[in-house]
Design an enzyme around this catalytic site. Structure first.
Site, PDB file in Angstrom:
ATOM      1  CB  VAL A  46      36.747  36.079  34.988  1.00 23.15           C
ATOM      2  CG1 VAL A  46      38.086  36.813  34.879  1.00 23.15           C
ATOM      3  CG2 VAL A  46      36.953  34.579  34.844  1.00 23.15           C
TER       4      VAL A  46
ATOM      5  CG  HIS B 116      46.624  39.095  35.152  1.00 24.04           C
ATOM      6  ND1 HIS B 116      47.680  39.672  34.505  1.00 24.04           N
ATOM      7  CD2 HIS B 116      47.009  38.946  36.434  1.00 24.04           C
ATOM      8  CE1 HIS B 116      48.668  39.864  35.354  1.00 24.04           C
ATOM      9  NE2 HIS B 116      48.278  39.452  36.535  1.00 24.04           N
TER      10      HIS B 116
HETATM   11  N1  INI Z   1      40.396  33.690  38.726  1.00 21.01           N
HETATM   12  C1  INI Z   1      39.048  33.777  38.600  1.00 21.01           C
HETATM   13  O1  INI Z   1      38.389  32.734  38.481  1.00 21.01           O
HETATM   14  N2  INI Z   1      38.424  34.965  38.605  1.00 21.01           N
HETATM   15  C2  INI Z   1      39.121  36.141  38.734  1.00 21.01           C
HETATM   16  O2  INI Z   1      38.471  37.233  38.749  1.00 21.01           O
HETATM   17  C3  INI Z   1      40.534  36.076  38.879  1.00 21.01           C
HETATM   18  N3  INI Z   1      41.293  37.289  39.093  1.00 21.01           N
HETATM   19  O3  INI Z   1      40.698  38.330  39.365  1.00 21.01           O
HETATM   20  O4  INI Z   1      42.514  37.282  39.008  1.00 21.01           O
HETATM   21  C4  INI Z   1      41.158  34.817  38.862  1.00 21.01           C
HETATM   22  N4  INI Z   1      42.493  34.683  38.962  1.00 21.01           N
HETATM   23  C5  INI Z   1      43.124  33.429  39.224  1.00 21.01           C
HETATM   24  C6  INI Z   1      43.387  32.621  37.966  1.00 21.01           C
HETATM   25  O5  INI Z   1      42.171  32.044  37.472  1.00 21.01           O
HETATM   26  C7  INI Z   1      44.360  31.480  38.239  1.00 21.01           C
HETATM   27  O6  INI Z   1      43.829  30.645  39.240  1.00 21.01           O
HETATM   28  C8  INI Z   1      45.731  31.984  38.682  1.00 21.01           C
HETATM   29  O7  INI Z   1      46.235  32.942  37.764  1.00 21.01           O
HETATM   30  C9  INI Z   1      46.735  30.814  38.806  1.00 21.01           C
HETATM   31  O8  INI Z   1      46.901  30.194  37.531  1.00 21.01           O
END
Ligand code: INI
Length: 157
Positions: free
Chosen positions: A82, A89
Site C-alpha cells: 500500500v 484512501h
Molecule cells: N490496494 C493496494 O494493495 N495498494 C494500494 O496502494 C492501493 N491503492 O493505492 O489504492 C490499493 N487499492 C485497492 C484496494 O486494496 C482494494 O482492492 C479496492 O479498494 C477494492 O476493494
C-alpha cells in the site's frame, strides 16, 4: 522453568498459505519470490505452499480467513503493498488490512503474518522488496515457520 521458542526449521508435515495482492504487482511479486525462497531455505517443500492472489490489500483478510479456516495450514503469510502516494484512501486500506489480519489471527488461532508494506513512496516499497532494506516477504515467511514451531510446542491437543 520451561522456555518455549520456535526454531526456523519447518516441521516436516507443515503446510503454509500465502495470500498476495495484485495491486502494485511489481512489488508484491518480489515479496512473493522472497517468501517462497525463505520457506524453501527453512525446509518447506514447494508442494507444501499454496498461493492465492487477490485484487488489493483490502481483500487480503477475507482470503486469509478462508484459508486459515480450512485447518490445512500452520500459518498464513500475507503480502501486499500500500503506497501513500497512489491513493487518498491510504489510511483506510492500510488500517483495514492490518486490523483485518490481526482479527483473523485471533479469531482462527492460526498465525497470520503481516508482510504488507505500508510506505510513502514506491521507492521505499522497492527497497523493502528485495533491495537495500531486505525483503519483507522473506521476513514474514521466516516468522511463519517460527510461529508454526512455537504453536506446535504450546498446543496440548
Ligand atoms: N490496494 C493496494 O494493495 N495498494 C494500494 O496502494 C492501493 N491503492 O493505492 O489504492 C490499493 N487499492 C485497492 C484496494 O486494496 C482494494 O482492492 C479496492 O479498494 C477494492 O476493494
Amino acid at each position: 522453568m520451561p522456555v518455549f521458542e520456535g526454531t526456523l526449521v519447518a516441521p516436516p508435515d507443515a503446510r503454509f498459505a500465502i495470500v498476495a495482492s495484485r495491486f502494485n504487482e511489481m512489488i508484491t511479486q518480489r515479496l512473493l519470490n522472497g517468501a517462497q525462497a525463505a520457506l524453501a531455505q527453512h525446509g518447506v517443500a514447494e508442494e507444501a505452499v499454496d498461493v492465492a492472489w487477490c485484487p488489493g490489500a483490502f481483500e487480503i483478510p477475507v482470503v486469509a480467513k478462508t484459508m486459515a479456516e480450512t485447518g490445512r495450514y500452520d500459518a498464513v503469510v500475507c503480502l501486499g503493498a500500500v503506497v501513500r502516494g497512489a491513493t487518498p484512501h491510504f489510511d483506510y486500506i492500510s488500517g483495514g488490512v492490518a486490523g483485518g489480519i490481526q482479527q483473523v489471527m485471533l479469531d482462527t488461532g492460526v498465525p497470520v503474518l503481516f508482510g504488507v508494506l505500508t510506505v510513502d513512496t514506491i521507492e521505499q516499497a522497492i527497497e523493502r522488496a528485495g533491495a537495500e532494506a531486505g525483503n519483507k516477504g522473506a521476513e514474514a515467511a521466516s516468522g511463519a515457520v517460527e510461529m508454526a514451531n512455537l504453536l506446535r510446542q504450546l498446543r496440548v491437543d
